[in-house]
Every structure is written in C-alpha cells, then in structure tokens.
Design a protein around this motif. Structure first.
Motif, PDB file in Angstrom:
ATOM      1  N   HIS A 213      78.289  72.291 101.777  1.00  0.00           N
ATOM      2  CA  HIS A 213      78.422  72.189 100.326  1.00  0.00           C
ATOM      3  C   HIS A 213      78.723  73.555  99.714  1.00  0.00           C
ATOM      4  N   PHE A 214      79.574  74.313 100.426  1.00  0.00           N
ATOM      5  CA  PHE A 214      79.902  75.654  99.953  1.00  0.00           C
ATOM      6  C   PHE A 214      81.402  75.833  99.805  1.00  0.00           C
ATOM      7  N   VAL A 215      81.773  76.635  98.824  1.00  0.00           N
ATOM      8  CA  VAL A 215      83.154  77.075  98.650  1.00  0.00           C
ATOM      9  C   VAL A 215      83.149  78.602  98.674  1.00  0.00           C
ATOM     10  N   ALA A 305      77.450  77.631  96.251  1.00  0.00           N
ATOM     11  CA  ALA A 305      76.966  76.272  96.510  1.00  0.00           C
ATOM     12  C   ALA A 305      77.465  75.266  95.480  1.00  0.00           C
ATOM     13  N   LEU A 306      77.852  74.101  96.009  1.00  0.00           N
ATOM     14  CA  LEU A 306      78.089  72.924  95.177  1.00  0.00           C
ATOM     15  C   LEU A 306      76.801  72.104  95.165  1.00  0.00           C
ATOM     16  N   ASP A 307      76.811  70.968  94.495  1.00  0.00           N
ATOM     17  CA  ASP A 307      75.639  70.098  94.447  1.00  0.00           C
ATOM     18  C   ASP A 307      75.414  69.471  95.817  1.00  0.00           C
ATOM     19  N   ILE A 308      74.329  69.842  96.482  1.00  0.00           N
ATOM     20  CA  ILE A 308      74.091  69.393  97.849  1.00  0.00           C
ATOM     21  C   ILE A 308      73.867  67.883  97.920  1.00  0.00           C
ATOM     22  N   VAL A 309      73.239  67.303  96.907  1.00  0.00           N
ATOM     23  CA  VAL A 309      73.036  65.851  96.879  1.00  0.00           C
ATOM     24  C   VAL A 309      74.359  65.141  96.658  1.00  0.00           C
ATOM     25  N   GLU A 340      66.835  74.823 101.725  1.00  0.00           N
ATOM     26  CA  GLU A 340      67.405  74.763 100.375  1.00  0.00           C
ATOM     27  C   GLU A 340      67.011  73.473  99.667  1.00  0.00           C
ATOM     28  N   ILE A 341      67.079  72.367 100.383  1.00  0.00           N
ATOM     29  CA  ILE A 341      66.769  71.064  99.792  1.00  0.00           C
ATOM     30  C   ILE A 341      65.317  70.999  99.346  1.00  0.00           C
ATOM     31  N   VAL A 342      64.404  71.453 100.207  1.00  0.00           N
ATOM     32  CA  VAL A 342      62.977  71.416  99.872  1.00  0.00           C
ATOM     33  C   VAL A 342      62.678  72.363  98.718  1.00  0.00           C
ATOM     34  N   THR A 343      63.198  73.580  98.789  1.00  0.00           N
ATOM     35  CA  THR A 343      62.915  74.589  97.762  1.00  0.00           C
ATOM     36  C   THR A 343      63.455  74.176  96.400  1.00  0.00           C
TER      37      THR A 343
END
Length: 392
Positions: A213-215, A305-309, A340-343
């Motif tokens: 989810h990265f550019v 980062a883009l929106d991981i979800v 990243e998701i948990v934090t």
C-alpha cells in the motif's frame, strides 16, 4: 495465551476438499486435538500449519503425530497467525487438503547458507522431475524459509529458476518480535537454518494475489557503505545510515523503531515496479539492518502510505469479481504490515476482511513471489473449485 480463538469453526468447502481451523489453547496436545476436530477429513492428503513460537516443539510434534498419523504435515513458526477469525497471536492455525483434489511433495533444504543459486535450482528441478503432475491438473510451489537465515534472496532466485514456469510463492518463518531463531517443520521434526519447498498439484484453479500500500515519494537515498552479507547499511548518502534516514523522514534518531520503519519503508525499483525493502532495526547505534538484500550503490525511495484497509479491500474485491469467492487464500503477510495495522487501530477491520475471504496463513519476516524476496507485502495463493469464474 488466551482461550480458544473465537469463531474458529472449520470452513467446510467444496465437498470437504479444504478444511481449516485454529486454536489458542496453551496446552499443545489439547490445541492439536481441537484443530484435528475442525480440519480432519477421511482422505487428507496433507496438512499445513503455522504456529506461535510459544508452543513447546517436542510436545507439538507428538501431538501432530497422534492426531494425524500417516499424514504429510508441514509448517513453521510465526510472527503471528492468520486464523479463521483474522489476526491472532499465541495460536496455531492449520489447513487440511483432500487427496481427491490435491497432492503434495516436499523437500527440506538443510544448511541454507551452503546452497547457492545453482544448487537451489537443481533441487527444484529434481523435485519437479520426481513429482509428475496428473493430466489436466495445475501445479504451484510454496516456500517456507528460515526467517533468520538471510538467504531468502538466493533461495528464491535459484528455486524460481529451477521451477519455471511453475509459480513460486512463500514466506519467511517468524519468531514473534524476537528475531532470534525460526523453524520450519516437515513430517515430525522442526528444523532451523533450513527451508521447505512444497510442490502442489491440484485440479483446483488458483490465482496469485500480491499487493502493498505504498507509492514512491520524491525522497531518494543511495547506499554508500554496507555489509551486504549481513543486510546491514552503514552509510546512506555518505552519512551515518540511521541519522540520514531519520533526517529524511523527519524523525529523531532515538525514536526509530518498528512503527516508524513500517510507516516509512524504503522502496527499490525492480522489474518495472517498486518493491519494499524493509528495515528491521538500528544496530551499532548508527547502522540499519534490513529484512531483504541490500548492496552498495542501491537507490532507495521512501514510500508514502495509501489506505491499508482500502487497498486490501480493493484487491480482494477484484479477485472475487474475476473468480468468485475463494475457497481458501494461503496468505503470507509481513510482520511490519501487522505492526502498522495494530498501531493505527485497524486490526479489527483487517481481521474482518481476512476472515471474509478465507485467509489462513501467518505474519512473516519476508515474502517471496515472482522470483524475489520482498517485505511489507501481502502475498497469497487463492484457491477456487474447478469451474470457478465461468459464470462470475
């Protein structure tokens, strides 16, 4: 460990061909008994499991032998598990495959550092020659590597060459957040400093699913001093690596750690696209240890980062639109993604997506696909019963 993972009811799909379940009971024998009750089927061809390193390996081995006698069993230790309920820790998650639709042959690669590209290619070619594919079936290969071997790049390059055109997918075994010792498992024994190659034949259809989810941002840096064999970068842009990285991302050096590394990964362009080369830790005060291969002269770009979800949901939706709902996705998901998701407070959202799409797997120390070892990426193999996608 907590009590049994909630909603760990096995998924019984497509006529018992694939069954999966999980347990977080702390006693190994009871945990495997619970898993056996969830995934047992009368014609099991093989079982794949992923276990927390908290379990006693000797007792776990005994439990598997009792619960699944005369069955091929493969697996590894993890940095977290992907269960029927999503993310978990301190648990075991497992899948059984029916002999009506699946066949598997595995090869343990011992002493990983002693196997170069040519040797790995030879191992893969030999396994293919010894394991003929039934007419009309499909073939894929899975790799589970010792996550502390620092050899995944060599392994995947050699194995991919020897397997071609058979696609190879995989993940690096974990040790929670300890980064000390990881293990793979094959038919009654845990092994470190090893890798496990599996060749799977099936009449099921399968699709690769791979995304991050990265550019790339405008921030670039060049590795000017390093110890490639240890994946350690000493200098970036001619400056001390940790200090220069911290300056570029706008953070104090003393704050560098897993969360900042996950939020500001380094990207390397290869094969026309950017891949994440994640930082594991600061070492020797001013050097950076990576989870993938690095070398002097490599140009790295800081990822945004883009929106991981949203990115995960988009990928899963695209897959379902093409083929329908998968019977199973074997997933290899980087530990830095989980951090990243948990934090960021998105664990429940991602867990629901994983559960909805029948993802079983583990949090890794790295992922393998397309002949490369990468980080901070979700790599998966989605399985669909014969005839899927024809009316979607």
């Amino acid at each position: 460990m907590e009590g049994s993972v909630r909603q760990n009811k096995a998924r019984d799909l497509a006529g018992d061909a694939i069954r999966f379940g999980a347990s977080s009971i702390s006693d190994p024998m009871r945990a495997i008994e619970e898993i056996q009750s969830l995934i047992w089927q009368p014609d099991t061809a093989f079982v794949i499991f992923y276990t927390s390193p908290e379990y006693d390996q000797t007792k776990l081995t005994q439990a598997f032998s009792c619960a699944f006698p005369n069955t091929a069993i493969v697996g590894c230790t993890t940095a977290g598990e992907l269960t029927p309920s999503g993310y978990a820790e301190g648990s075991i998650t497992a899948v059984s495959f029916s002999a009506k639709h699946f066949r598997m042959q595995s090869r343990l690669i011992a002493n990983v550092p002693g196997n170069g590209v040519s040797k790995c290619s030879e191992i893969a070619t030999t396994l293919v020659d010894e394991t003929p594919c039934p007419n009309g079936w499909n073939t894929l290969a899975l790799l589970i590597a010792d996550g502390m071997s620092l050899q995944e790049d060599v392994l995947v390059a050699g194995l991919d060459a020897g397997l071609a055109p058979i696609p190879l997918f995989g993940g690096s075994a974990g040790d929670g957040m300890c980064f000390k010792e990881t293990f793979v498992y094959q038919d009654g024994a845990f092994s470190s400093n090893a890798a496990l190659l599996m060749l799977i034949h099936t009449d099921y259809q399968f699709r690769e699913i791979s995304f991050d989810h990265f550019v790339p941002s405008a921030e670039q840096m060049v590795v000017t001093k390093a110890i490639p064999a240890e994946r350690i970068v000493i200098e970036i842009n001619g400056e001390k690596a940790a200090e220069e990285y911290a300056r570029i991302i706008g953070a104090p050096k003393e704050k560098l750690g897993p969360f900042l590394f996950a939020a500001h990964p380094t990207l390397v362009k290869a094969g026309g696209r950017y891949h994440v080369r994640a930082i594991q830790s600061v070492v020797d005060e001013n050097s950076l240890k990576f989870l993938s291969a690095i070398d002097i002269g490599i140009v790295m770009t800081i990822g945004e980062a883009l929106d991981i979800v949203g990115e995960m949901e988009k990928e899963f939706n695209s897959l379902e639109q093409e083929m329908g709902k998968p019977a199973l996705i074997l997933g290899f998901d980087c530990i830095l993604r989980k951090i990243e998701i948990v934090t960021s407070g998105k664990k429940d959202e991602i867990s629901r997506l994983l559960a909805k799409n029948n993802v079983i797997g583990f949090s890794t120390y790295g992922e393998q696909h397309n002949g490369m070892h990468v980080n901070q990426t979700f790599v998966g193999v989605a399985f669909f019963p014969p005839g899927s996608g024809e009316s979607v």
